[in-house]
Design a protein around this motif. Structure first.
Motif, PDB file in Angstrom:
ATOM      1  N   ASN A   1      43.732 -20.772 -38.890  1.00 53.84           N
ATOM      2  CA  ASN A   1      43.687 -19.734 -37.380  1.00 53.84           C
ATOM      3  C   ASN A   1      43.967 -20.155 -36.299  1.00 53.84           C
ATOM      4  OD1 ASN A   1      43.035 -17.669 -39.219  1.00 53.84           O
ATOM      5  ND2 ASN A   1      40.837 -18.145 -39.103  1.00 53.84           N
ATOM      6  N   GLU A   2      44.083 -21.637 -36.085  1.00 54.16           N
ATOM      7  CA  GLU A   2      44.539 -22.402 -34.910  1.00 54.16           C
ATOM      8  C   GLU A   2      45.860 -21.863 -34.468  1.00 54.16           C
ATOM      9  OE1 GLU A   2      42.662 -24.158 -32.889  1.00 54.16           O
ATOM     10  OE2 GLU A   2      40.964 -23.785 -34.243  1.00 54.16           O
ATOM     11  N   PRO A   3      46.242 -21.749 -33.307  1.00 57.21           N
ATOM     12  CA  PRO A   3      47.380 -21.355 -32.717  1.00 57.21           C
ATOM     13  C   PRO A   3      48.580 -22.457 -33.049  1.00 57.21           C
ATOM     14  CG  PRO A   3      46.057 -21.673 -30.915  1.00 57.21           C
ATOM     15  CD  PRO A   3      45.185 -21.810 -32.296  1.00 57.21           C
TER      16      PRO A   3
ATOM     17  N   MET B   1      32.971 -21.106 -36.241  1.00 56.45           N
ATOM     18  CA  MET B   1      34.152 -21.905 -36.185  1.00 56.45           C
ATOM     19  C   MET B   1      35.196 -21.566 -36.678  1.00 56.45           C
ATOM     20  SD  MET B   1      34.066 -26.053 -37.067  1.00 56.45           S
ATOM     21  CE  MET B   1      33.677 -26.108 -38.616  1.00 56.45           C
ATOM     22  N   ARG B   2      36.507 -21.560 -35.890  1.00 61.61           N
ATOM     23  CA  ARG B   2      37.580 -21.121 -36.528  1.00 61.61           C
ATOM     24  C   ARG B   2      38.243 -22.223 -37.704  1.00 61.61           C
ATOM     25  NH1 ARG B   2      40.802 -19.344 -31.297  1.00 61.61           N
ATOM     26  NH2 ARG B   2      42.544 -20.633 -32.042  1.00 61.61           N
ATOM     27  N   SER B   3      38.947 -21.979 -38.476  1.00 62.24           N
ATOM     28  CA  SER B   3      39.923 -22.730 -39.543  1.00 62.24           C
ATOM     29  C   SER B   3      40.918 -23.204 -38.955  1.00 62.24           C
ATOM     30  CB  SER B   3      39.650 -22.045 -40.835  1.00 62.24           C
ATOM     31  OG  SER B   3      40.880 -20.989 -40.821  1.00 62.24           O
ATOM     32  N   ALA B   4      41.431 -24.219 -39.622  1.00 67.43           N
ATOM     33  CA  ALA B   4      42.623 -24.875 -39.234  1.00 67.43           C
ATOM     34  C   ALA B   4      43.890 -23.929 -39.189  1.00 67.43           C
ATOM     35  CB  ALA B   4      43.022 -26.037 -39.960  1.00 67.43           C
TER      36      ALA B   4
ATOM     37  N   GLY C   1      57.335 -21.090 -27.943  1.00 71.60           N
ATOM     38  CA  GLY C   1      56.484 -19.922 -27.893  1.00 71.60           C
ATOM     39  C   GLY C   1      55.148 -20.154 -28.761  1.00 71.60           C
ATOM     40  N   ARG C   2      54.174 -19.436 -28.581  1.00 71.09           N
ATOM     41  CA  ARG C   2      52.962 -19.533 -29.220  1.00 71.09           C
ATOM     42  C   ARG C   2      52.895 -18.663 -30.406  1.00 71.09           C
ATOM     43  NH1 ARG C   2      46.922 -19.178 -26.657  1.00 71.09           N
ATOM     44  NH2 ARG C   2      45.816 -19.636 -28.537  1.00 71.09           N
ATOM     45  N   VAL C   3      52.552 -19.230 -31.835  1.00 77.09           N
ATOM     46  CA  VAL C   3      52.512 -18.285 -32.713  1.00 77.09           C
ATOM     47  C   VAL C   3      51.128 -18.531 -33.661  1.00 77.09           C
ATOM     48  CG1 VAL C   3      55.073 -18.290 -33.111  1.00 77.09           C
ATOM     49  CG2 VAL C   3      53.754 -19.854 -34.216  1.00 77.09           C
ATOM     50  N   ARG C   4      50.805 -17.576 -34.517  1.00 81.27           N
ATOM     51  CA  ARG C   4      49.546 -17.781 -35.388  1.00 81.27           C
ATOM     52  C   ARG C   4      49.953 -18.064 -36.794  1.00 81.27           C
ATOM     53  NH1 ARG C   4      44.346 -17.588 -33.588  1.00 81.27           N
ATOM     54  NH2 ARG C   4      44.533 -17.106 -31.583  1.00 81.27           N
TER      55      ARG C   4
END
Length: 50
Positions: A6-8, A1-4, A47-50
């Protein structure tokens, strides 16, 4: 599970005024893009960022 952390994120920027926001979902980002562009006629980019 990804942490918050790391969410895009989605960065919305108006090219013609100081509007700039960061959203956690693409739907929210798109809603601002459409609303702002319709109300002002400005060019808005996402734009999508991390």
């Amino acid at each position: 599970m990804r942490s918050a952390q790391n969410e895009p994120k989605y960065h919305v920027v108006c090219r013609e005024c100081p509007v700039e926001r960061l959203f956690g979902t693409g739907d929210d980002a798109t809603a601002l893009e459409r609303t702002h562009a319709e109300e002002t006629g400005h060019r808005v980019v996402i734009g999508r960022v991390r």
